[in-house]
Every structure is written in C-alpha cells, then in structure tokens.
Scaffold this active site. Structure first.
Site, PDB file in Angstrom:
ATOM      1  N   HIS A  27     102.111 -84.016 -30.139  1.00  9.70           N
ATOM      2  CA  HIS A  27     101.994 -82.421 -29.660  1.00  9.70           C
ATOM      3  C   HIS A  27     100.657 -82.055 -30.089  1.00  9.70           C
ATOM      4  O   HIS A  27     100.445 -81.681 -31.114  1.00  9.70           O
ATOM      5  CB  HIS A  27     103.073 -81.636 -30.343  1.00  9.70           C
ATOM      6  CG  HIS A  27     104.379 -82.038 -29.915  1.00  9.70           C
ATOM      7  ND1 HIS A  27     105.036 -83.048 -30.476  1.00  9.70           N
ATOM      8  CD2 HIS A  27     105.387 -81.439 -29.086  1.00  9.70           C
ATOM      9  CE1 HIS A  27     106.397 -83.380 -30.041  1.00  9.70           C
ATOM     10  NE2 HIS A  27     106.446 -82.175 -29.126  1.00  9.70           N
ATOM     11  N   ASN A 186     102.242 -68.176 -29.650  1.00  2.74           N
ATOM     12  CA  ASN A 186     101.288 -68.643 -28.509  1.00  2.74           C
ATOM     13  C   ASN A 186     101.879 -68.477 -26.997  1.00  2.74           C
ATOM     14  O   ASN A 186     101.383 -68.822 -26.058  1.00  2.74           O
ATOM     15  CB  ASN A 186     100.761 -70.156 -28.651  1.00  2.74           C
ATOM     16  CG  ASN A 186     101.870 -71.131 -28.692  1.00  2.74           C
ATOM     17  OD1 ASN A 186     102.955 -70.966 -27.887  1.00  2.74           O
ATOM     18  ND2 ASN A 186     101.948 -72.036 -29.721  1.00  2.74           N
ATOM     19  N   HIS A 262     101.482 -78.762 -24.621  1.00  2.60           N
ATOM     20  CA  HIS A 262     102.435 -78.824 -25.928  1.00  2.60           C
ATOM     21  C   HIS A 262     102.772 -80.213 -26.174  1.00  2.60           C
ATOM     22  O   HIS A 262     102.512 -80.558 -27.371  1.00  2.60           O
ATOM     23  CB  HIS A 262     103.656 -77.948 -25.219  1.00  2.60           C
ATOM     24  CG  HIS A 262     104.630 -78.037 -26.348  1.00  2.60           C
ATOM     25  ND1 HIS A 262     104.555 -77.238 -27.340  1.00  2.60           N
ATOM     26  CD2 HIS A 262     105.730 -78.716 -26.590  1.00  2.60           C
ATOM     27  CE1 HIS A 262     105.602 -77.447 -28.314  1.00  2.60           C
ATOM     28  NE2 HIS A 262     106.548 -78.311 -27.747  1.00  2.60           N
ATOM     29  N   GLU A 411     127.032 -70.344 -42.057  1.00  6.87           N
ATOM     30  CA  GLU A 411     127.016 -71.685 -42.629  1.00  6.87           C
ATOM     31  C   GLU A 411     125.867 -72.266 -42.059  1.00  6.87           C
ATOM     32  O   GLU A 411     125.353 -73.165 -43.080  1.00  6.87           O
ATOM     33  CB  GLU A 411     128.273 -72.407 -41.769  1.00  6.87           C
ATOM     34  CG  GLU A 411     129.443 -71.768 -42.043  1.00  6.87           C
ATOM     35  CD  GLU A 411     129.917 -70.774 -41.258  1.00  6.87           C
ATOM     36  OE1 GLU A 411     131.106 -70.177 -41.213  1.00  6.87           O
ATOM     37  OE2 GLU A 411     129.291 -70.335 -40.512  1.00  6.87           O
ATOM     38  N   PHE A 437     134.119 -75.961 -40.599  1.00 10.50           N
ATOM     39  CA  PHE A 437     132.920 -75.183 -40.259  1.00 10.50           C
ATOM     40  C   PHE A 437     131.887 -75.915 -40.511  1.00 10.50           C
ATOM     41  O   PHE A 437     130.509 -75.726 -40.658  1.00 10.50           O
ATOM     42  CB  PHE A 437     132.871 -74.027 -40.739  1.00 10.50           C
ATOM     43  CG  PHE A 437     133.825 -72.990 -40.354  1.00 10.50           C
ATOM     44  CD1 PHE A 437     134.096 -72.632 -38.925  1.00 10.50           C
ATOM     45  CD2 PHE A 437     134.781 -72.051 -41.130  1.00 10.50           C
ATOM     46  CE1 PHE A 437     135.260 -72.153 -38.442  1.00 10.50           C
ATOM     47  CE2 PHE A 437     135.831 -71.521 -40.531  1.00 10.50           C
ATOM     48  CZ  PHE A 437     136.020 -71.256 -39.321  1.00 10.50           C
ATOM     49  N   ASP A 469     146.844 -71.449 -39.389  1.00 10.71           N
ATOM     50  CA  ASP A 469     145.697 -70.910 -38.514  1.00 10.71           C
ATOM     51  C   ASP A 469     145.379 -71.794 -37.210  1.00 10.71           C
ATOM     52  O   ASP A 469     144.769 -71.387 -36.092  1.00 10.71           O
ATOM     53  CB  ASP A 469     144.322 -71.087 -39.457  1.00 10.71           C
ATOM     54  CG  ASP A 469     144.255 -70.046 -40.469  1.00 10.71           C
ATOM     55  OD1 ASP A 469     144.764 -68.938 -39.907  1.00 10.71           O
ATOM     56  OD2 ASP A 469     143.432 -69.984 -41.423  1.00 10.71           O
ATOM     57  N   HIS A 473     141.273 -74.132 -36.459  1.00 16.49           N
ATOM     58  CA  HIS A 473     140.701 -74.184 -37.958  1.00 16.49           C
ATOM     59  C   HIS A 473     141.378 -75.589 -38.570  1.00 16.49           C
ATOM     60  O   HIS A 473     141.107 -75.775 -39.914  1.00 16.49           O
ATOM     61  CB  HIS A 473     141.377 -72.984 -38.776  1.00 16.49           C
ATOM     62  CG  HIS A 473     140.425 -71.936 -38.538  1.00 16.49           C
ATOM     63  ND1 HIS A 473     140.525 -71.355 -37.313  1.00 16.49           N
ATOM     64  CD2 HIS A 473     139.952 -71.009 -39.431  1.00 16.49           C
ATOM     65  CE1 HIS A 473     139.881 -70.254 -37.140  1.00 16.49           C
ATOM     66  NE2 HIS A 473     139.654 -70.180 -38.677  1.00 16.49           N
TER      67      HIS A 473
END
Length: 669
Positions: A27, A186, A262, A411, A437, A469, A473
């Site tokens: 780049h 940019n 780029h 998280e 999670f 749940d 979950h």
C-alpha cells in the site's frame, strides 16, 4: 518548513513507493500521504529511544491503519532502530522483519500488531487506561514518572469499523487524556471514494463521545499539525482527535487522490515520475540523501538523552518512594510474588456443588491482593460471570485507583483494550463475558495469540447446561473454535478445585492468552482426598480415577468441565458390570499436547484402544484423543430452550448413556 525537512518527508514518500514496487505488493499511497504527520511525530513530538525501544517512560505509537506500515518502518529505520535498509528492500518477503502489516515482537519499535482495521484504535485505549492507572498509582508531586502519551494514526477504514465506535465511546467516558489520535482523512478506500458508504460527521461524532476535536485542512502543513498535536497533549481531561485532510499517494502525478494509489504498486513508470516530481534520480532506488539520514539519526540519538533524564527521575523517585518503586519494578519484571497463590481457595466435596464461575470469582479475589496490577472486568456481565474483585473499586474518571473495569456491552472493544493493557509492562488483564459472545471478540483474541501476550478470558455459561436462554445463548461450536487458535490455551475445569488450579495455570502462563471456560450451573465438588492428590491440571489431562486395585482398565472415559462428574458416576456403575474404566479429566488440550511422549503414554496407553470422550459441545477434534476405536458423545446440533438438567438428559449427557456407549464399544451389551 525548511528545505531539509521537506526533503526528508519526500525521501520517506519515495522510499514507500520503491519498497512496494520492489515487493510488487503493498500500500504505497497512505504512507506517501502521511509522511508529513510521521515527520512531525518522530522529529518533533514523541519521546523514544531507538536503542531501548521498551523503556517505561516512552511515548507509545500505534499505527491503526497497519497497511501503511512503510511509514512506520521508514521512520524506525531512519531514526536508528535496529532496522536496516536491506530490511526495507525485503518488505513482505519470507523471514523479513518488515511484514505486510506491523507485528509486535518481530520489528523493533512496533508497540502492537495491527492490520485488521479498528484494532489499533482500541489497543491505544487500553494503553491509555494502563497509563492512567500507572500515573495515579505511582506519580507523585515533582515525580511524573508515568506521564507519557499514546499517539495513533487512524484511517477512514478504522473509523468505519464498529470497534472504533465502541472504544472511542469508552475512552471519552473515562477521560483518557493521554490519547492523541490523528485521523488520516484522505477520503479514499479500495473501492473508491468514501462517499460510496460513509458520509457521517466524524468530528461531531467524536465530540458526542467526549473527545477534544481539531481539524487541520492541509496534511502538508507541518506547522499546523505540530500545533494541533501540542494542543492535544495539553488537553488532560479528554482524549484528542485531530482530523487531518490528506491526499493519498501525494506526489504521484497520475494516481494521487485515487483508489489506485491505495492497495497496489504504483507501477515502474509511475514510481519514476514520483521521483522526478520530488527531485530524486529516477534511475536510483531506495535513495536516502545523506543529509536526511544524518538529520534523522541525530534526532534518534536525542532519545538516549531523554531516557537518561527519565532514569535520573526514576532513581530519585526510588529513593523518595522505595516501596512504590519496588512494587512497580517487581510487576514490570514479570516475576510473581512468591506467595501470590497462598490464599487460593480449596473447596470441600459436595454433591450439591458449585458453579465453576462462582469458584472462579473466589479464586480471582484471593489472588488480586497479591498482584497489584491485575485488573479487568466484564462486558456488563460482572454479576453473571463473578468477575468483580471485592473491595477494590471501579476504575472511573473520579476513581482512577479502581481495579474493576466496566467495559459496557462492548465485547469486541473489550478484547482489544485488554491487549493494549497487557502490552503495558507489569499488567495482567482479564475480561469476561458468556462463552457464546467470545465470537464477538475473536479478532483481538487471535491478535493476542499472534503477539504471544497474556490476557486472560473468563468465559462462563459454557454449554447447553445454562438452560432456558436457549439456542442463541448456548455455545456449541465455540470451544472447538477457540481450541483451533494457535497459541491460545483453553482450560475447562471439572469442578471448583480444578478452577482454582485453572487460575493458577492462567496467571503462571506468560507466552500467550488463556481462556477459562466455566459453568453457570452448579456441578459437584469432587473429593480431593480421593482424586486430587493426582491433580495435574497444568499438564492438561491427567488420570482422575482408576479401577480398584488389582484391576487393569479396559476403557478410558475422558472429558472436561461439567461432564467429568458424569464420567465418575458411569465408572462406578460400570464396575458393577465387571467393566474396569479409567477416568481422565481433560481440561486443556493445549497443555496436554505440550507434554512429553512418556507422560502422554502414561495417561493414554496404546494398549487401551477403547475410549470415550464426553463434552457438551461440538465433537470436532476429540478424534485425536479417542483414536480409531473410540467414540465421542458431543453435540452436532444446537440446543433448545429448557432447564439445563432436562437438556443434558435430552441430548445424552447422562451416566446411563455413557454406560451404554461403553458396553456397546466393548461388545458387552
């Protein structure tokens, strides 16, 4: 700006174009546009010593847009870090120290591995939290021993990633005044103009987060850039964002300001034109004018003087405040106090049992008093994960002495912030959420493993056993997913006492992250007198229970976590049918795989080929341990919403099913 400074900036631009062209990959445009900002930071602003990149009083620099790494490599090389011009010529090549994105531990002077956009932004927030904690705990009047800043360069892509929003919000909430971030505005991404997908008012967004915001209209105006950074440094109560309008690929006659500058080499002809545009010889590659090299080397050498001044400050501080100095030095050395685990809890056997998350909370509180830089918290789940350290307060603007962090429901940012804290020498950082999670924080987990740093993850509610749940979950595939990450140690304790051993292993492990996988539901506390004299959690797997004396095992029952007590029950019932089983507690594949062959053979003799693994999760991976003649009782589907005990029974996690499976495997039905 004088002529020498302009020549120096242009030399970095040409260097970036040459290195990408030689690699035929990379780049070039972003480092070309950012060169004036890089010049101001390395030549005018930051405190660093190339001869000792890790001295405690240095400023930190984070290149969140890691694809622009040639900017960082160029300034590290020019100011005297242990990087040679040959390393720049080997950019992106096999075994080079100049990888395609900055890598901590590979290149001297790199503070953190970046590349996945937004990660560096949040890492810097973690560094800012650590700085504020250090300053509050150790700084004294006339002794600002930890008064450094964290500088970061962020791109349009960083601003688009959700993790940056999460991290910016908490940074403003905590008033992290040590952060000075420069936004490379940019307005170009790989696909073209940012207007294709991004038209928000970034300045107003960050003001709403509680940041101090400035604008610099011209990315080549080094005087204005320096002035803005100085104002950012002076703002002590808010993090600072400086929005700098730059041009990607600046100096490229045909590609400046376009997406083609780029993510690909400019092309041989265009690189020649860049050199001609800046007054360099188009026939010479990697040209560094001698006066530019001397200029930056002299600046780098000033870093030794800055460090010497800090050392004198520290020496005087140590005389005035010897106990504080000793406490920091011990933590920063990485050594643990000799008695740090003296109060780890021991739990009495109980059929009613205890959730391993509860045991974890007790273990955490027991060790926190011995480890003053052990800090952490949860993503708004401290009561559910039992990760609030008792009596040590919550870290906030008004209480920077608190050691409990409240990450909010963030998280992803939590994981990256943990990395930033952990990269600050002396800190041991932990973060908690439900195992399901962990998917929200996989990128920073992976980066921690790449870097070989040691955040500790506390993942509770670890299976269908969490109950009502329901499927959203109840983790199924998360365990095997985490185990697939190289250099991440996963520990799923079998009961409360194994959980204490798990924390001991996690704190002692220094070469990578550790994930503790814990139950929501109560599980029996096993009888230590019967089982734990042989406890060897640190070896990953160990023989928990053998057949009666004089009987040789003919089948091995293995498992982790809440399923281990089922194996013990099944073993006892199998004896009544004349079937002799060995029970192996298997809390950590990674720790076991590191053991020598003799130990592995002791636990799993090749002569015992009938084996059953039991785990309330995906069965993927267990085949390595059960072999061709074994089987796995696991989950190849999602759960349901119902009480945990009912689900365990419904899906076969019962002593009865284990007994039936063992008899079938042995042909003794």
């Amino acid at each position: 700006m004088d002529k020498l400074e302009q020549l120096a900036i242009n030399a970095v631009r040409v260097l970036a174009a040459d290195a990408v062209q030689r690699a035929n990959s990379g780049h070039p445009g972003t480092p070309m546009g950012l060169a004036p900002i890089g010049h101001v930071l390395w030549a005018k602003i930051m405190n660093y010593n190339p001869k000792d990149p890790n001295w405690a009083g240095r400023d930190r620099f984070v290149l969140s847009c890691g694809h622009a790494c040639l900017l960082q490599y160029a300034y590290l090389y020019l100011t005297g870090y242990d990087i040679q011009l040959e390393d720049l010529k080997n950019f992106r090549q096999l075994h080079s120290i100049t990888a395609g994105h900055p890598e901590y531990g590979l290149t001297p002077g790199i503070e953190v591995t970046t590349g996945p956009l937004g990660q560096g932004f949040a890492n810097g927030v973690g560094m800012g939290i650590a700085q504020k904690m250090l300053a509050n705990r150790f700084n004294k009047t006339d002794f600002p021993v930890f008064d450094y800043n964290i500088y970061a360069i962020c791109s349009d892509g960083d601003m688009m990633e959700g993790i940056s929003s999460e991290a910016a919000s908490i940074a403003g909430h905590l008033g992290l005044g040590s952060l000075v971030y420069l936004y490379d505005d940019n307005q170009i991404t790989i696909e073209g103009s940012t207007s294709l997908a991004f038209n928000e008012d970034v300045a107003e967004r960050f003001r709403s987060y509680g940041w101090h915001v400035q604008r610099v209209a011209d990315g080549n105006d080094t005087g204005r850039i320096e002035e803005a950074i100085q104002k950012g440094k002076e703002e002590k109560k808010r993090p600072s964002l400086i929005i700098v309008r730059t041009q990607i690929g600046y100096g490229s006659p045909n590609k400046a300001g376009t997406a083609s500058a780029h993510g690909a080499p400019l092309g041989v002809d265009e690189v020649r034109k860049v050199k001609e545009n800046f007054g360099f010889n188009p026939d010479v590659s990697f040209e560094i004018p001698s006066e530019v090299f001397t200029y930056y080397q002299q600046i780098g050498n000033q870093g030794m003087e800055k460090q010497e001044a800090w050392k004198k400050l520290w020496e005087n501080y140590s005389k005035q405040f010897p106990e504080l100095a000793e406490a920091y030095s011990l933590a920063a050395s990485g050594e643990l106090p000799g008695d740090w685990d003296a109060d780890l809890p021991v739990f009495e056997p109980s059929d009613k049992g205890m959730a391993t998350r509860k045991a974890s909370g007790k273990a955490l509180t027991a060790i926190a008093n011995y480890l003053p830089l052990l800090v952490g918290g949860a993503a708004d789940l401290a009561p559910s994960t039992d990760t609030l350290i008792e009596n040590l307060g919550s870290f906030s603007v008004d209480n920077p002495d608190g050691r409990n962090l409240h990450f909010g429901i963030r998280e992803h940012a939590m994981g990256a912030i943990l990395n930033g804290i952990t990269l600050t020498k002396g800190f041991i950082a932990y973060g908690a959420t439900f195992l399901i999670f962990s998917d929200y924080m996989r990128p920073p987990i992976r980066l921690a493993a790449i870097m070989g740093i040691r955040p500790i993850y506390v993942f509770t509610h670890d299976s269908i056993g969490l109950g009502e749940d329901g499927t959203t979950h109840q983790p199924v595939e998360q365990l095997v997913g985490l185990r697939s990450v190289p250099n991440l140690v996963v520990i799923r304790p079998a009961d409360a006492n194994e959980t204490s051993y798990g924390w001991k292993a996690a704190i002692s492990h220094t070469t990578g992250p550790v994930a503790l996988i814990l139950t929501r539901q109560n599980i029996p506390v096993l009888d230590q007198e019967r089982f734990y004299p042989a406890c060897n959690l640190k070896r990953g797997a160990y023989i928990l229970s053998e057949p009666p004396k004089g009987q040789e095992p003919e089948i091995i029952l293995m498992g982790s976590g809440s399923e281990v007590h089922l194996l013990i029950e099944a073993q006892t019932e199998l004896y009544k049918s004349g079937i002799w089983a060995r029970v192996v507690s298997f809390p950590s594949w990674e720790l076991f795989d590191k053991q020598d062959q003799a130990y592995k053979e002791k636990v799993f003799p090749v002569t015992i080929r009938k084996r059953i693994a039991v785990e309330a999760a995906s069965p993927v991976g267990w085949c390595k341990y059960v072999g061709d003649e074994g089987l796995v009782i696991g989950l190849d589907h999602f759960g349901e919403s119902a009480p945990g005990e009912e689900l365990m029974h419904e899906f076969g996690f019962t002593p009865e099913n284990i007994i039936q499976s063992a008899k079938s495997l042995l042909g003794r039905v």
